[in-house]
Write a protein that holds these residues in place. Structure first.
Motif, short mmCIF file in Angstrom:
data_model
loop_
_atom_site.label_atom_id
_atom_site.label_comp_id
_atom_site.label_asym_id
_atom_site.label_seq_id
_atom_site.Cartn_x
_atom_site.Cartn_y
_atom_site.Cartn_z
N GLY A 194 0.79 -1.22 0.00
CA GLY A 194 0.00 0.00 0.00
C GLY A 194 0.82 1.27 0.00
N GLY A 195 2.09 1.16 0.30
CA GLY A 195 2.94 2.34 0.29
C GLY A 195 4.07 2.18 -0.70
N ASP B 230 -6.37 -2.20 6.55
CA ASP B 230 -6.62 -1.91 5.14
C ASP B 230 -5.46 -1.08 4.58
OD1 ASP B 230 -7.59 -0.15 7.04
OD2 ASP B 230 -8.95 0.85 5.66
N PRO B 231 -5.17 -1.24 3.28
CA PRO B 231 -4.00 -0.55 2.71
C PRO B 231 -4.19 0.95 2.69
CG PRO B 231 -5.30 -1.60 0.98
CD PRO B 231 -5.86 -2.08 2.30
N GLU B 232 -3.10 1.66 2.97
CA GLU B 232 -3.12 3.12 2.96
C GLU B 232 -2.48 3.62 1.67
OE1 GLU B 232 -1.11 4.56 6.35
OE2 GLU B 232 -2.51 3.66 7.80
N PHE B 233 -3.22 4.44 0.95
CA PHE B 233 -2.70 5.06 -0.26
C PHE B 233 -2.80 6.57 -0.11
CE2 PHE B 233 -4.24 0.94 -1.94
CZ PHE B 233 -3.06 0.47 -2.48
N THR B 234 -1.94 7.27 -0.83
CA THR B 234 -2.02 8.72 -0.82
C THR B 234 -3.42 9.14 -1.28
OG1 THR B 234 0.31 8.89 -1.36
CG2 THR B 234 -1.04 10.84 -1.74
N GLU C 206 -12.53 6.49 0.21
CA GLU C 206 -11.41 5.64 0.61
C GLU C 206 -11.41 4.34 -0.20
OE1 GLU C 206 -9.33 4.49 4.81
OE2 GLU C 206 -11.51 4.42 4.72
N ARG C 207 -12.57 3.70 -0.35
CA ARG C 207 -12.64 2.45 -1.09
C ARG C 207 -12.31 2.66 -2.57
NH1 ARG C 207 -11.89 -0.94 0.88
NH2 ARG C 207 -13.67 -1.87 1.97
N GLU C 208 -12.84 3.72 -3.17
CA GLU C 208 -12.54 4.00 -4.59
C GLU C 208 -11.04 4.22 -4.79
OE1 GLU C 208 -16.85 6.20 -5.38
OE2 GLU C 208 -15.01 7.38 -5.15
N GLY C 209 -10.40 4.92 -3.85
CA GLY C 209 -8.96 5.14 -3.96
C GLY C 209 -8.18 3.86 -3.88
N GLN C 210 -8.57 2.96 -2.96
CA GLN C 210 -7.88 1.68 -2.84
C GLN C 210 -8.02 0.86 -4.12
OE1 GLN C 210 -9.89 0.10 0.56
NE2 GLN C 210 -8.48 1.00 2.04
N PRO D 5 -15.87 -9.27 -6.25
CA PRO D 5 -15.41 -8.67 -7.51
C PRO D 5 -16.39 -7.64 -8.07
CG PRO D 5 -15.02 -11.04 -7.53
CD PRO D 5 -15.84 -10.75 -6.30
N SER D 6 -17.69 -7.85 -7.87
CA SER D 6 -18.67 -6.90 -8.39
C SER D 6 -18.61 -5.58 -7.62
CB SER D 6 -20.08 -7.48 -8.31
OG SER D 6 -20.44 -7.79 -6.97
N THR D 7 -18.36 -5.66 -6.30
CA THR D 7 -18.19 -4.43 -5.51
C THR D 7 -16.94 -3.68 -5.97
OG1 THR D 7 -19.28 -5.41 -3.59
CG2 THR D 7 -17.85 -3.51 -3.19
N ALA D 8 -15.87 -4.43 -6.24
CA ALA D 8 -14.64 -3.81 -6.74
C ALA D 8 -14.89 -3.15 -8.09
CB ALA D 8 -13.54 -4.87 -6.87
N ALA D 9 -15.65 -3.83 -8.97
CA ALA D 9 -15.93 -3.28 -10.30
C ALA D 9 -16.74 -2.00 -10.19
CB ALA D 9 -16.68 -4.32 -11.13
#
Length: 413
Positions: free
Chosen positions: A128-129, A256-260, A267-271, A293-297
């Motif tokens: 994530g970093g 959960d992974p931290e992204f800039t 937060e979820r869309e960024g991940q 996978p559908s939630t990710a899509a």
């Protein structure tokens, strides 16, 4: 790859009792058994920085990977090395990774123990970093992975990324037990819960995962992925510990992974966008984050629309570090955040750096403190500001950020 060997390897991935160097060594040995024909298998922890790729820690036989990194640095422009590390598929052969770049087969001149190297199979576990785990299996001939082998290694990479983040938490903990959002016994009964885990639905979900882990512990050879979900509800990892009486229990650690942050995304869309930019499919993203996978899509589709790009194929370019100068409206700058007056001076500085996308280790380094201290200060900030994640903190601190409030809530549940 036999189910017994894979199950044992997955159990080794979650062995938090080994010090990091010992763990890297044990993992490399375990992977060697799954890669017949490989001359050597090495597992390293690397970090991307402005000057290139730096080795942070290595398992056994570090000389070959050091020599290969030097060879690659001399043969490839820095931008192409960063592209391979950040955006190439999580799993593949080196020849597959560099083929799209149109570079010469410079690695053919590289030798290992006096023997020329034909290719290597690689696995990247990005936490994530800017740090990641890199597994390299060196072969005398060119490699092309089968779909089945690729799927298996991708699931293992997801588990390695999760445990890499947990290891950072454990290294910063003073006590033997990491501070988590829930504690459960081996029967799945909740012994302690914070506000984030006190709902009946959440406790039941955690109980079910404890049950699966207990089944997996009695069937070490079972390679069933359903027993070893790396991230629960996109948020928690279970860490098993022992109390002073020798009784085992589980701690649900927020992991959960931290992204800039990108100001226009939840937060979820960024991940999801970051993982897609790193080459992950919807199935892989779902598995890594503990969502379908559908939630990710769906989250990825929203991210693509908000970032105003045509498709997910544009994300690697957009989310490269250089994109901050190309699309400055996506970046969060220091002048864009304000910290409330009721925070202490230390809390205000930590909150500002966290909102700008810095991890606990980076904040601690900048402030000359410990990551554990930063984690405690952030918990205090979250409590005072009534937020539950870095993205909510970002939205709370943005000047004029009230219009983002509807999208500022985490979608991790």
């Amino acid at each position: 790859m036999g189910g017994s060997a894979v199950g044992a390897l997955r159990a080794r991935i979650y062995d938090f009792d080994l010090e990091e160097t010992e763990w890297l060594s044990a993992m490399a040995q375990a992977f060697h058994g799954l890669m017949p024909g490989a001359r050597q298998v090495s597992l390293s922890k690397l970090r991307l920085h402005s000057g290139g790729v730096r080795l942070e820690n290595v398992g056994p036989a570090s000389a070959p990977i050091r020599a290969f990194l030097a060879t690659a640095a001399a043969a490839l422009p820095q931008a192409q090395i960063e592209h391979i590390v950040r955006n190439a598929p999580t799993v593949g052969s080196f020849s597959e990774w560099v083929e799209p770049l149109g570079v010469s087969n410079f690695w053919r001149t590289f030798s290992l123990g006096g023997l020329s190297m034909g290719d290597f199979e690689g696995l990247r576990a990005v936490d994530g970093g800017d740090t990641f785990l890199s597994l390299s299996a060196w072969y005398p001939d060119e490699r092309r992975m089968s779909a089945r082998r690729r799927d298996l290694l991708q699931t293992l990479a997801a588990h390695m990324a999760v445990t890499s983040r947990v290891r950072r938490v454990l290294e910063d903990e003073v006590a033997a037990v990491p501070e988590g959002e829930a504690i459960l016994d081996v029967a799945g009964r909740t012994l302690h819960a914070t506000a984030d885990t006190e709902s009946l639905a959440t406790r039941e979900r955690l109980r079910e995962h404890v049950r699966r882990r207990e089944i997996a512990a009695t069937r070490r050879g079972d390679a069933d992925d359903s027993l070893w979900e790396p991230l629960i509800a996109g948020r928690w990892t279970l860490v098993d510990r022992f109390d002073t009486d020798g009784r085992r229990f589980y701690v649900a650690v927020r992991n959960d992974p931290e992204f800039t942050p990108l100001v226009s995304l939840t937060e979820r869309e960024g991940q999801v966008a970051r993982l897609s930019a790193q080459g992950a499919t919807n199935k892989e993203i779902g598995y890594a984050l503990g969502i379908t996978p559908s939630t990710a899509a769906t989250a990825l589709e929203r991210a693509v629309q908000k970032l105003r790009v045509e498709s997910r194929q544009d994300l690697p370019f957009l989310l490269e570090p250089s994109a901050r100068t190309l699309r400055p409206e996506l970046a969060v700058t220091s002048s864009a955040v304000e910290t409330p007056a009721h925070l202490t001076e230390a809390e205000a500085e930590v909150a500002r750096l966290a909102a700008l996308g810095h991890g606990n280790e980076a904040i601690a380094s900048a402030r000359g403190s410990a990551a554990r201290t930063v984690a405690n200060q952030l918990r205090s900030v979250y409590r005072k500001l009534a937020v539950a994640s870095r993205h909510e903190l970002l939205v709370r601190l943005l000047r004029g950020g009230s219009d983002l409030g509807a999208e500022g809530r985490s979608e991790s549940e």
